[in-house]
Design a protein around this motif. Sequence first.
Motif, short mmCIF file in Angstrom:
data_model
loop_
_atom_site.label_atom_id
_atom_site.label_comp_id
_atom_site.label_asym_id
_atom_site.label_seq_id
_atom_site.Cartn_x
_atom_site.Cartn_y
_atom_site.Cartn_z
N VAL A 1 8.79 -6.40 44.80
CA VAL A 1 8.83 -5.34 45.90
C VAL A 1 10.10 -4.51 45.97
CG1 VAL A 1 8.94 -5.23 48.40
CG2 VAL A 1 7.28 -6.56 47.34
N SER A 2 11.39 -5.23 45.50
CA SER A 2 12.56 -4.64 45.47
C SER A 2 12.57 -3.72 44.54
CB SER A 2 13.55 -5.75 44.94
OG SER A 2 13.17 -6.31 43.86
N ARG A 3 12.00 -3.46 43.49
CA ARG A 3 11.88 -2.31 42.62
C ARG A 3 11.40 -1.15 43.14
NH1 ARG A 3 9.41 -1.49 36.51
NH2 ARG A 3 10.50 0.35 36.13
N LEU A 4 10.16 -1.38 43.63
CA LEU A 4 9.38 -0.34 44.42
C LEU A 4 10.19 0.37 45.68
CD1 LEU A 4 5.93 -1.84 44.60
CD2 LEU A 4 6.98 -0.11 43.10
N ILE A 5 10.96 -0.48 46.57
CA ILE A 5 11.73 -0.08 47.50
C ILE A 5 12.99 0.64 46.92
CG2 ILE A 5 13.30 -0.87 49.56
CD1 ILE A 5 10.19 -0.90 49.98
N GLU A 6 13.65 0.17 45.95
CA GLU A 6 14.84 0.78 45.45
C GLU A 6 14.56 2.35 45.00
OE1 GLU A 6 18.05 -2.13 43.66
OE2 GLU A 6 15.99 -2.74 43.20
N SER B 1 11.89 4.01 45.93
CA SER B 1 11.51 4.58 47.06
C SER B 1 12.57 5.41 47.58
CB SER B 1 10.73 3.84 47.99
OG SER B 1 9.46 3.39 47.60
N ILE B 2 13.68 4.67 47.83
CA ILE B 2 15.06 5.09 48.62
C ILE B 2 15.61 6.28 47.59
CG2 ILE B 2 17.53 4.92 48.99
CD1 ILE B 2 15.40 3.44 50.85
N GLU B 3 15.49 6.05 46.08
CA GLU B 3 15.85 6.98 45.07
C GLU B 3 15.18 8.12 45.47
OE1 GLU B 3 15.81 7.37 40.35
OE2 GLU B 3 16.20 5.35 41.24
N LEU B 4 13.64 8.11 45.43
CA LEU B 4 12.75 9.48 45.52
C LEU B 4 13.14 10.16 46.86
CD1 LEU B 4 10.30 11.00 44.41
CD2 LEU B 4 8.99 9.25 45.43
N TYR B 5 13.43 9.35 48.01
CA TYR B 5 13.57 9.96 49.23
C TYR B 5 14.87 10.84 49.13
CZ TYR B 5 14.36 10.43 54.33
OH TYR B 5 14.55 11.06 55.53
N GLU B 6 15.78 10.29 48.53
CA GLU B 6 17.03 11.00 48.32
C GLU B 6 16.57 12.26 47.56
OE1 GLU B 6 21.81 10.70 46.79
OE2 GLU B 6 20.16 9.31 46.14
N TYR B 7 15.88 12.37 46.45
CA TYR B 7 15.75 13.30 45.55
C TYR B 7 14.99 14.41 46.40
CZ TYR B 7 12.84 16.00 42.20
OH TYR B 7 12.31 16.89 41.15
N THR B 8 13.67 13.90 47.09
CA THR B 8 12.84 14.79 47.72
C THR B 8 13.43 15.53 48.88
OG1 THR B 8 11.92 13.07 48.98
CG2 THR B 8 10.77 13.71 47.09
#
Length: 369
Positions: A112-117, A119-126
């Motif tokens: 789960v930690s990999r998906l959430i990390e 997701s945070i990365e994708l949030y910053e990018y988008t």
Amino acid sequence: IEQYIRNSIKSKERLYRFINDIIKTNNIHKVLEISEELWPDFDEFMSKYLFEFTPLVEEQYIEFLHKNNKNEIADNIIKKSLNDIYLFPDLFLAICKNKLKNLWGGTKDIPVSRLIEKSIELYEYTSIEVLNEQDRDIKQIYQKLLQKTRDIIRADDFKNYRTAVREIKESKRLKLLLNQISKIENMPIELQSMLRAIITDQYPDIESTKYEESESFYTLANSYDKMMKQYKYIISVEIPKNSENIYEAASMGDLSENAEYRSAKDKQKLLASSLNTIRYELDRAIVIDLKDVNGDIVSFGTVVELKDRINKRIVVYKILGPWETDIQNNIISYKSEIGKELEGKKKGDTIQFRNDSYLIISIKKLEKI
């Protein structure tokens, strides 16, 4: 359907049309099953060209693979998506949704930690792409991605995010995550504060090195009032409700195996941490009246119109504070990267931002949001 598939597999051009057409059917899985029966190389073709099709086809095909116990093929596709979330964001979010809800058996090995990390990365990018993209249609695509990513992070009262924080444990990774969250300039302050609080609550010794906690910041009166209402709501509603939940859970006995009690106590810590964060933010906030803004230079409370010197496109930004930031409506913080570049500039000045050159063609006072 069989005849259509037989005709389609005669040429690659027809295959592309066929794959895109299957999303128009009422039973995509049935079409996939028939395709596999008639075409021995179907899975090989789909694995190779899947990412060229629509997100719905991608997700449905992986579901089809899991349903037919072809987990190895599915896992290879999933790994490819996880390795480049910027190229395959929709599929990545579908993986998150299905993994976190335990709908796809083949994703059990993905923490789960990999998906959430990610997701945070994708949030910053988008969030950056939403801010910078000038094409309306493309901007809407990024806005939808941003909303989906936010939903993944916030899901079930941040349950998956909390799980991820517990999984990580490593001080270095936690600090990197905390710093990454703190530097996302376009993230709503409520969300940012909550994500930070969950980490610091579980690991009090973890501190962000990039979070400028000592600085005050400007805001509008209605934003201040909104944050104050949230603060009072936690005190008057959420904390008393949480206390009742703790009491009720404790009355069940055997606290060592009482999941409801542990959950309520975790919520108690989180509420206390959130309360402290909001109180600290309120103490730092300086309320500005738009009537007092100088419209001759770029500053808090102004609207600035920029022209890209290369492609000649026009972009308009409203400059406000961290609490008002709304990248979907081109409201940026004066503390953001581009906000700092613009601050103090006058009409006719030029700024450099991420390899692009912009001419300031107009500045005016912001009347209202």
